[in-house]
Design a protein around this motif. Structure first.
Motif, PDB file in Angstrom:
ATOM      1  N   ASP A   1       0.719  -1.164   0.143  1.00  0.00           N
ATOM      2  CA  ASP A   1       0.059   0.079  -0.108  1.00  0.00           C
ATOM      3  C   ASP A   1       0.851   1.173   0.190  1.00  0.00           C
ATOM      4  OD1 ASP A   1       0.835   0.221   2.610  1.00  0.00           O
ATOM      5  OD2 ASP A   1      -1.088  -0.002   3.543  1.00  0.00           O
ATOM      6  N   GLY A   2       2.233   1.170   0.023  1.00  0.00           N
ATOM      7  CA  GLY A   2       2.975   2.347  -0.044  1.00  0.00           C
ATOM      8  C   GLY A   2       3.136   2.978   1.100  1.00  0.00           C
ATOM      9  N   GLU A   3       2.488   2.485   2.383  1.00  0.00           N
ATOM     10  CA  GLU A   3       2.696   3.017   3.743  1.00  0.00           C
ATOM     11  C   GLU A   3       2.959   2.062   4.937  1.00  0.00           C
ATOM     12  OE1 GLU A   3       0.857   6.486   6.496  1.00  0.00           O
ATOM     13  OE2 GLU A   3      -0.263   6.116   4.538  1.00  0.00           O
ATOM     14  N   PHE A   4       1.923   1.045   5.194  1.00  0.00           N
ATOM     15  CA  PHE A   4       1.905   0.343   6.024  1.00  0.00           C
ATOM     16  C   PHE A   4       2.175  -1.151   5.581  1.00  0.00           C
ATOM     17  CE2 PHE A   4      -1.077   3.639   7.325  1.00  0.00           C
ATOM     18  CZ  PHE A   4      -0.486   4.181   8.235  1.00  0.00           C
ATOM     19  N   ALA A   5       2.035  -1.644   4.273  1.00  0.00           N
ATOM     20  CA  ALA A   5       2.367  -3.043   3.871  1.00  0.00           C
ATOM     21  C   ALA A   5       3.147  -2.870   2.679  1.00  0.00           C
ATOM     22  CB  ALA A   5       1.113  -3.723   3.533  1.00  0.00           C
ATOM     23  N   ASP A   6       4.407  -3.694   2.688  1.00  0.00           N
ATOM     24  CA  ASP A   6       5.405  -3.765   1.757  1.00  0.00           C
ATOM     25  C   ASP A   6       5.293  -4.778   0.515  1.00  0.00           C
ATOM     26  OD1 ASP A   6       6.435  -5.749   3.192  1.00  0.00           O
ATOM     27  OD2 ASP A   6       7.974  -5.069   3.692  1.00  0.00           O
TER      28      ASP A   6
ATOM     29  N   ALA B   1      -2.403  -3.139   8.152  1.00  0.00           N
ATOM     30  CA  ALA B   1      -3.080  -3.124   9.493  1.00  0.00           C
ATOM     31  C   ALA B   1      -1.859  -2.165  10.206  1.00  0.00           C
ATOM     32  CB  ALA B   1      -2.935  -4.463  10.105  1.00  0.00           C
ATOM     33  N   HIS B   2      -2.109  -1.147  11.032  1.00  0.00           N
ATOM     34  CA  HIS B   2      -1.270  -0.410  11.628  1.00  0.00           C
ATOM     35  C   HIS B   2      -1.676  -0.033  13.065  1.00  0.00           C
ATOM     36  CE1 HIS B   2      -3.515   2.313   8.990  1.00  0.00           C
ATOM     37  NE2 HIS B   2      -3.338   3.140   9.908  1.00  0.00           N
ATOM     38  N   THR B   3      -2.703  -0.193  13.612  1.00  0.00           N
ATOM     39  CA  THR B   3      -3.109  -0.212  14.931  1.00  0.00           C
ATOM     40  C   THR B   3      -3.563  -1.564  15.731  1.00  0.00           C
ATOM     41  OG1 THR B   3      -5.532   0.026  14.787  1.00  0.00           O
ATOM     42  CG2 THR B   3      -4.220   1.962  13.866  1.00  0.00           C
ATOM     43  N   GLY B   4      -3.642  -1.419  16.905  1.00  0.00           N
ATOM     44  CA  GLY B   4      -4.231  -2.454  17.714  1.00  0.00           C
ATOM     45  C   GLY B   4      -5.602  -2.784  17.372  1.00  0.00           C
ATOM     46  N   HIS B   5      -6.532  -1.962  16.825  1.00  0.00           N
ATOM     47  CA  HIS B   5      -7.676  -2.281  16.318  1.00  0.00           C
ATOM     48  C   HIS B   5      -7.712  -3.084  14.950  1.00  0.00           C
ATOM     49  CE1 HIS B   5      -9.449   0.156  19.816  1.00  0.00           C
ATOM     50  NE2 HIS B   5      -8.497   1.003  19.253  1.00  0.00           N
ATOM     51  N   HIS B   6      -6.832  -2.958  14.300  1.00  0.00           N
ATOM     52  CA  HIS B   6      -6.677  -3.866  13.055  1.00  0.00           C
ATOM     53  C   HIS B   6      -6.440  -5.292  13.382  1.00  0.00           C
ATOM     54  CE1 HIS B   6      -5.629   0.086  11.025  1.00  0.00           C
ATOM     55  NE2 HIS B   6      -6.781   0.134  11.241  1.00  0.00           N
ATOM     56  N   ARG B   7      -7.327  -6.091  12.792  1.00  0.00           N
ATOM     57  CA  ARG B   7      -7.610  -7.626  13.326  1.00  0.00           C
ATOM     58  C   ARG B   7      -6.848  -8.706  12.229  1.00  0.00           C
ATOM     59  NH1 ARG B   7      -7.303  -6.948  18.606  1.00  0.00           N
ATOM     60  NH2 ARG B   7      -8.835  -5.619  19.438  1.00  0.00           N
ATOM     61  N   ALA B   8      -6.295  -7.955  11.122  1.00  0.00           N
ATOM     62  CA  ALA B   8      -5.729  -8.900  10.125  1.00  0.00           C
ATOM     63  C   ALA B   8      -4.815  -8.325   9.304  1.00  0.00           C
ATOM     64  CB  ALA B   8      -6.953  -9.476   9.352  1.00  0.00           C
ATOM     65  N   PRO B   9      -3.780  -8.692   8.916  1.00  0.00           N
ATOM     66  CA  PRO B   9      -2.904  -7.983   8.243  1.00  0.00           C
ATOM     67  C   PRO B   9      -3.020  -6.930   7.035  1.00  0.00           C
ATOM     68  CG  PRO B   9      -2.267 -10.349   7.954  1.00  0.00           C
ATOM     69  CD  PRO B   9      -3.755 -10.143   8.644  1.00  0.00           C
TER      70      PRO B   9
END
Length: 121
Positions: A43-48, A86-94
């Motif tokens: 996504d260019g920010e949180f997933a490579d 995913a980038h916070t504790g509320h995100h429940r999958a990659p």
């Protein structure tokens, strides 16, 4: 992005520690899309793009979409929307998919049709 799979609702430990409901963390539920095969996301920010996964956290804010997701639990669905890693504790999958439209694929043997639900204009 468009993703298809089986929609579930799963319960997770939330704040303050995101570790154990039994030990006092809040209970949080999330829509989780279980995919038929593993995918990756860049996504260019949180997933490579290096991690492969078969679960997506589906998130919606529109009441109609939330109701459609609630009724679709246990069914095969196609979800269209914006994806981020995913980038916070509320995100429940990659991957988190911010739903803009949901299509529930019903049992064709009963003569049912697909029911698309789109975000209100």
């Amino acid at each position: 992005m468009t993703i298809a799979g089986k929609l579930t609702v799963q319960t997770f430990a939330g704040p303050p520690n995101y570790e154990s409901i039994a030990q006092g963390d809040a209970e949080e539920q999330a829509f989780i899309l279980e995919l038929p095969r593993r995918i990756c996301l860049e996504d260019g920010e949180f997933a490579d793009g290096s991690e492969r996964f078969d679960r997506v956290h589906v998130y919606a804010v529109e009441p109609d979409l939330i109701q459609t997701l609630q009724r679709a639990v246990g069914h095969e669905v196609t979800v269209m929307g914006r994806a981020v890693g995913a980038h916070t504790g509320h995100h429940r999958a990659p991957m988190v998919l911010f739903a803009g439209a949901v299509e529930v694929r019903e049992n064709r043997s009963k003569g049912a049709e697909n029911r698309p639900v789109r975000k209100p204009e």
